[in-house]
Scaffold this active site. Structure first.
Site, mmCIF file in Angstrom:
data_model
loop_
_atom_site.group_PDB
_atom_site.id
_atom_site.type_symbol
_atom_site.label_atom_id
_atom_site.label_comp_id
_atom_site.label_asym_id
_atom_site.label_seq_id
_atom_site.Cartn_x
_atom_site.Cartn_y
_atom_site.Cartn_z
ATOM 1 N N GLN A 138 0.546 1.916 0.946
ATOM 2 C CA GLN A 138 1.042 1.360 0.053
ATOM 3 C C GLN A 138 2.702 1.987 0.119
ATOM 4 O OE1 GLN A 138 -1.250 0.702 -3.191
ATOM 5 N NE2 GLN A 138 -2.349 -0.439 -1.036
ATOM 6 N N ALA B 143 -3.494 2.563 -12.413
ATOM 7 C CA ALA B 143 -3.839 2.025 -10.581
ATOM 8 C C ALA B 143 -2.026 1.390 -9.745
ATOM 9 C CB ALA B 143 -5.040 1.163 -11.115
ATOM 10 N N HIS B 144 -2.589 1.178 -8.793
ATOM 11 C CA HIS B 144 -0.885 0.455 -8.003
ATOM 12 C C HIS B 144 -1.016 -0.355 -9.083
ATOM 13 C CE1 HIS B 144 -3.406 -1.156 -4.591
ATOM 14 N NE2 HIS B 144 -3.861 -2.150 -5.494
ATOM 15 N N ASN B 145 0.531 -0.708 -9.277
ATOM 16 C CA ASN B 145 2.094 -1.598 -9.319
ATOM 17 C C ASN B 145 0.874 -2.376 -10.880
ATOM 18 O OD1 ASN B 145 1.121 -2.497 -6.260
ATOM 19 N ND2 ASN B 145 3.359 -3.151 -7.747
#
Lengths: 342, 342, 342
Positions: B201, B242-244
């Protein structure tokens, strides 16, 4: 440990057959896994069959179940075997004891009051005017903020943050990662959607005696008045209590529950995991909620409350959702049928 | 404090009756609990009745409500009494101020850049190439990771973890226990169910100005690109991004919300506690969601969205679930009836 | 880095056109954002169109897609482009490496066993009889409790609490704020609603190899026996596992899931965010659950399971809830109609 000594943890004395007092007990074990040297308990009739082949040296059970206890096992008759197990379990507790020292790598502000026999572990930070009563244990990396008060025999696991002016009673347990005294989520909208103006959160969190709080919970301080948790409340992990929530005496909150601002939960209530309570409602004493309950209104009567549709195979579920979305038309069709028949 | 001084926190000046300027004000209080020396506010007509017996020295209210203010209370006329309360509340804020020192028990990497008038509390760790702007406050036990950037006047409560390369703007508040820059949940399945290969990540978390984030939240860094939180966003406790994920300007997220990967929330949105958003969807500006909403699709229009069945007594609920599960047969029965009638 | 070197992270070798080996690669990028010097991947046919205008220097794709790769891009043919991306992504990982030192501001108990090439960051606390294997990395502010065991190459991000006797395998990642070994929520009610007697939680948490656990999770120790997480399990942020939960090999749990006590999840299962599992149930291998699933019963067959009503505009939703609450009467009306027609 001799059985007699183990049983001293019970609040009332029990009679033992002669010779049983000096049996060596090493551990608690479930009925089906107990070995010689174990003590076990029969808390429900549904496990009665496990008694037959049980290898424990002693078993806690009720008068009614005494006749089902095999001869070679010492039957210890109590009113409530599960409660007796709870009392005795601490005899075998492997949790490391605090050192009753202040670790040299703790930072204790000179104005803090630390009673006798308090233990403070490495890297704890005790800020100005904090007051920690006797036999309290402060784990490693805890932060005890300005003017925080901690009662006698209360234990903080490592990494607990008690922010300024929080009050914790006696004989409490607060587990790792929990934050008490965070700011309530109070904001006034700026004109024209420009954003938010925060409202200073000046209340405290006030926690009674014999309260236990799990790991990684967040309990916000009140906005003007205090957030309050009464005596004997138990709270599981990852629970969120917003500002000005009040939890009544001896209520139990399971993991990941969220309670929005200014909601009052009565005494002796319980709620299952992931339940959510909307803000500004009152829950009557002895109200109970199943897991994931969506509580949008207060209750005025004791009882069990539920919501939610339990999981099913996804094909079945998809059809059900589609049906529910067509309910409107079904009502109309039944209206039409009724008219036609008339 | 003199009333005049208290009111200086308002962005626009207000006129006071002669003699009122020097009234002593000690605290904010709700209308029904205010005493002499308190200032209070009337934010909604439903509390108007409390004005009659109110003991406050001064009350914030609108022009329209001025006539309802008892003579002995100083009426302070403002456009938005709740917003005025928000501004003034900070005059009575009891949160301890940072010391504007670097505590000797903080570890600051020699390559970190620390501006003037930054305070860093005990046991904070500031890693290589971190950059902390003026008037920022870093609480005890915070970790400011490698190459993290923190804007001016931003405050971290104790125990915040900002992992490498996270960017936080100016005038932000991040509360205790929050983790920003944790790894996104990105894994590729290994063949034959053998397990999972993690995906590095490498994105950052980039947070704008005037953002406030509650306690024990988790905000994952992006996989390749960044996770983004725009200016003026407010986030309550135990929220998971969460990511993005991208959160638009001035949106508000209540406690325990979860937003799955790559979902974009528009500007001026809000969502109630425990809402969940599936991944890879877009939520239009000014979309609002009630608590526990199950958001599985994006929205293209502003509006209020909901899901879920509110809790009822469990007997009623059980019957309802049984009925819902038989809906299929009910549709069939109505089909049959319609055919018969034809 | 030369492309050849990047590709060495793949478990099997790939053939490259002549001259391609020495192409310089600087970063991973999505197809639509890649520039010269980027490597990208085509994981799904739905992104095929992005290949045409892609600026990447090299793209991972399947044999089937090779013909769609523009001439100027190096096509790297692999069985599973997404898995290949996962392997290669770590070549560009920007996570700071541990120093392979023990920071002078860490507290390490003299009875702890620390293998070679372990790194321990500032203010970590390693308690008595802990055992940390080679190449493990302990982040700043971590607490490694009494008799905790940590396998080789396992990494703890800052601020992790592993309480006494927790066992973590090799090649694991545990993210910031996570608490492992908190007390299970075990209490016996005292007579007459007086409160609760806690039950000592004497089991451990035992975690296998190649397990990854997100930020701010809580994993409780068992009451008598252990809580168990098997090899290759992946867990997202803010997940709560209660005492005596067992998670089978290679299962995946998304953010904010809660699993109540003594529930067993099989191997190769997955569950979406905010799912909740009641206690004492068994979930069959290869069972999958969509987000917010309310899992009240075990499963005996592999498959996909769901529950919940997706969000809709609130007006529609309110009508739907009203209809559902009148379902009872609708069933009665259809009963009546059927009788009349007969």
């Amino acid at each position: 440990v001799h059985l007699k000594q183990v049983l001293q943890a019970l609040p009332t004395s029990v009679s033992l057959p002669s010779g049983a007092e000096s049996i060596e007990i090493e551990a608690f074990a479930p009925l089906d896994q107990a070995k010689a040297g174990s003590i076990s308990f029969l808390a429900s009739a549904k496990y009665r069959r496990q008694l037959e082949s049980c290898q424990a040296s002693a078993v806690l059970l009720t008068e009614k179940e005494r006749e089902n206890c095999p001869e070679q096992i010492v039957a210890i008759v109590v009113d409530d075997p599960y409660l007796a197990y709870a009392y005795l379990s601490h005899q075998f507790d492997k949790t490391p004891k605090g050192s009753q020292n202040i670790h040299p790598m703790a930072v204790v502000h000179p104005t803090a009051t630390i009673a006798d026999q308090v233990s403070i572990d490495a890297y704890a930070v005790i800020e100005a005017n904090a007051d920690i009563a006797e036999h309290a244990h402060i784990g490693a990396h805890c932060v005890v903020g300005e003017a925080v008060s901690i009662g006698a025999h209360t234990r903080l696991q490592p990494n607990v943050s008690l922010l300024h002016r929080v009050v914790v009673g006696a004989h409490c347990l607060i587990q790792s990662g929990t934050v008490i005294g965070s700011n309530g989520f109070g904001y006034a909208p700026l004109p024209n959607g420009a954003g938010w103006q925060s409202i200073a959160q000046n209340g405290r969190v006030v926690i009674g005696d014999h309260v236990e709080i799990g790991a990684n919970c967040t309990i916000d301080r009140g906005a003007i008045e205090d957030t309050i948790i009464n005596d004997q409340v138990i709270i599981d992990n990852l629970v969120h209590l917003a500002h000005n929530v009040v939890i009544g005496r001896a209520s139990a909150l399971a993991g990941q529950i969220g309670i929005a601002g200014s909601t009052t939960i009565g005494a002796n209530c319980s709620a299952g995991g992931q339940s959510g309570f909307t803000g500004h409602i009152n829950i009557a004493d002895n109200s109970h909620f199943t897991g994931q309950a969506m509580v949008t209104k207060g209750t005025t009567e004791a009882g069990l409350y539920s919501s939610g549709l339990p999981a099913q195979p996804s094909g079945v579920w998809r059809k059900m959702v589609a049906r529910i979305r067509k309910l409107d038309t079904l009502f109309e069709r039944v209206d039409a049928l009724e008219k036609q028949i008339k």
